[in-house]
Motif scaffolding. Structure first.
Motif, short mmCIF file in Angstrom:
data_model
loop_
_atom_site.label_atom_id
_atom_site.label_comp_id
_atom_site.label_asym_id
_atom_site.label_seq_id
_atom_site.Cartn_x
_atom_site.Cartn_y
_atom_site.Cartn_z
N LEU A 95 0.79 -1.24 0.00
CA LEU A 95 0.00 0.00 0.00
C LEU A 95 0.82 1.28 0.00
O LEU A 95 0.35 2.31 -0.50
N ALA A 96 2.02 1.26 0.54
CA ALA A 96 2.76 2.50 0.77
C ALA A 96 3.21 3.21 -0.50
O ALA A 96 3.21 4.42 -0.55
N ASN A 97 3.61 2.49 -1.51
CA ASN A 97 4.14 3.11 -2.72
C ASN A 97 3.12 3.09 -3.85
O ASN A 97 3.44 2.78 -4.99
N GLY A 98 1.89 3.43 -3.54
CA GLY A 98 0.81 3.31 -4.51
C GLY A 98 0.20 1.93 -4.38
O GLY A 98 0.91 0.93 -4.42
N CYS A 99 -1.06 1.88 -4.15
CA CYS A 99 -1.74 0.61 -3.90
C CYS A 99 -1.66 -0.32 -5.10
O CYS A 99 -1.79 0.11 -6.24
N ALA A 100 -1.45 -1.58 -4.81
CA ALA A 100 -1.47 -2.61 -5.86
C ALA A 100 -2.91 -2.74 -6.37
O ALA A 100 -3.86 -2.65 -5.61
N THR A 101 -3.05 -2.96 -7.66
CA THR A 101 -4.36 -3.09 -8.31
C THR A 101 -4.54 -4.52 -8.81
O THR A 101 -3.59 -5.14 -9.29
N VAL A 102 -5.76 -5.03 -8.69
CA VAL A 102 -6.05 -6.38 -9.19
C VAL A 102 -6.10 -6.34 -10.71
O VAL A 102 -6.89 -5.60 -11.29
N GLU A 103 -5.26 -7.13 -11.34
CA GLU A 103 -5.20 -7.18 -12.80
C GLU A 103 -5.92 -8.40 -13.37
O GLU A 103 -6.49 -8.33 -14.45
N ALA A 104 -5.88 -9.52 -12.64
CA ALA A 104 -6.53 -10.74 -13.13
C ALA A 104 -6.88 -11.64 -11.95
O ALA A 104 -6.27 -11.54 -10.88
N VAL A 105 -7.87 -12.49 -12.18
CA VAL A 105 -8.32 -13.44 -11.17
C VAL A 105 -8.42 -14.81 -11.83
O VAL A 105 -9.01 -14.93 -12.90
N THR A 106 -7.84 -15.82 -11.19
CA THR A 106 -8.02 -17.19 -11.66
C THR A 106 -8.35 -18.06 -10.46
O THR A 106 -8.06 -17.70 -9.32
N ALA A 107 -8.98 -19.18 -10.72
CA ALA A 107 -9.36 -20.10 -9.66
C ALA A 107 -9.08 -21.52 -10.12
O ALA A 107 -8.77 -21.76 -11.28
N ASP A 108 -9.22 -22.45 -9.19
CA ASP A 108 -9.06 -23.85 -9.54
C ASP A 108 -10.22 -24.65 -8.97
O ASP A 108 -11.00 -24.16 -8.18
N ALA A 109 -10.32 -25.90 -9.37
CA ALA A 109 -11.43 -26.76 -8.96
C ALA A 109 -11.36 -27.14 -7.49
O ALA A 109 -12.35 -27.61 -6.93
N ALA A 110 -10.22 -26.91 -6.83
CA ALA A 110 -10.05 -27.24 -5.42
C ALA A 110 -10.40 -26.08 -4.50
O ALA A 110 -10.09 -26.10 -3.31
N GLY A 111 -11.03 -25.02 -5.05
CA GLY A 111 -11.44 -23.88 -4.24
C GLY A 111 -10.36 -22.84 -4.03
O GLY A 111 -10.53 -21.92 -3.24
N GLY A 112 -9.26 -22.96 -4.72
CA GLY A 112 -8.18 -21.98 -4.62
C GLY A 112 -8.39 -20.82 -5.57
O GLY A 112 -9.16 -20.91 -6.53
N ALA A 113 -7.72 -19.72 -5.28
CA ALA A 113 -7.82 -18.54 -6.13
C ALA A 113 -6.47 -17.84 -6.17
O ALA A 113 -5.70 -17.89 -5.21
N THR A 114 -6.23 -17.19 -7.30
CA THR A 114 -5.01 -16.39 -7.46
C THR A 114 -5.41 -15.02 -7.96
O THR A 114 -6.14 -14.89 -8.93
#
Length: 161
Positions: A95-114
């Motif tokens: 957050l300190a040097n400009g907030c990170a922005t979400v560029e992409a979202v992926t998931a898997d069949a095991a309930g995980g997310a990136t």
């Protein structure tokens, strides 16, 4: 039958283009806020700031920058001082040097997310697979609507109430 990967990606897709606006913890749970912060009153009557969306992670997770681990769920386990120090470090990094922005979202069949974030960051959420425990949840802050709840690596039925 619900396609876990598709449902998670569909629900989390609202994060694309939003800034990560808060990084905190409650015990060993990572709590993240996305979108503009607004002031609300919590259940104790105290003011706090929340983003439009919240992600609460109680399972394994890993934050990487350019492929190198920056932090993991182990950083929030143990002594309170360790968890507080780790949270402050994550706040500085993300957050300190400009907030990170979400560029992409992926998931898997095991309930995980990136969540792929700007500035080379990537947050991966890895469910533990214990059917009796909540892995993570995603919800609109301050809105009375169903949360996306992943429990034991699957979408919990209450996610559709």
């Amino acid at each position: 039958m619900i396609n876990t990967r598709n449902e998670i990606e569909r629900r989390l897709s609202v994060l694309r283009g939003l800034e990560l606006s808060g990084v905190n913890h409650a015990a060993d749970m990572l709590t993240l806020s996305f979108g503009p912060l607004r002031q609300v009153i919590n259940f104790k009557g105290a003011f706090k700031y929340v983003g439009v969306w919240a992600l609460h992670v109680q399972c394994a997770w890993r934050l990487e920058e350019a492929g190198r681990a920056v932090a993991t769920d182990d950083d929030l386990r143990g002594q309170d001082e360790k968890a507080h120090a780790s949270t402050h470090r994550l706040q500085r990094v993300l957050l300190a040097n400009g907030c990170a922005t979400v560029e992409a979202v992926t998931a898997d069949a095991a309930g995980g997310a990136t969540l792929s974030l700007s500035r080379g960051f990537c947050l991966t959420v890895i469910p533990d697979g214990n059917a009796d425990e909540e892995d993570w949840r995603f919800f609109a802050s301050g809105v009375n609507a169903a949360h996306l709840v992943i429990k034991g690596g699957v979408i919990a039925p209450e996610s559709f109430d």
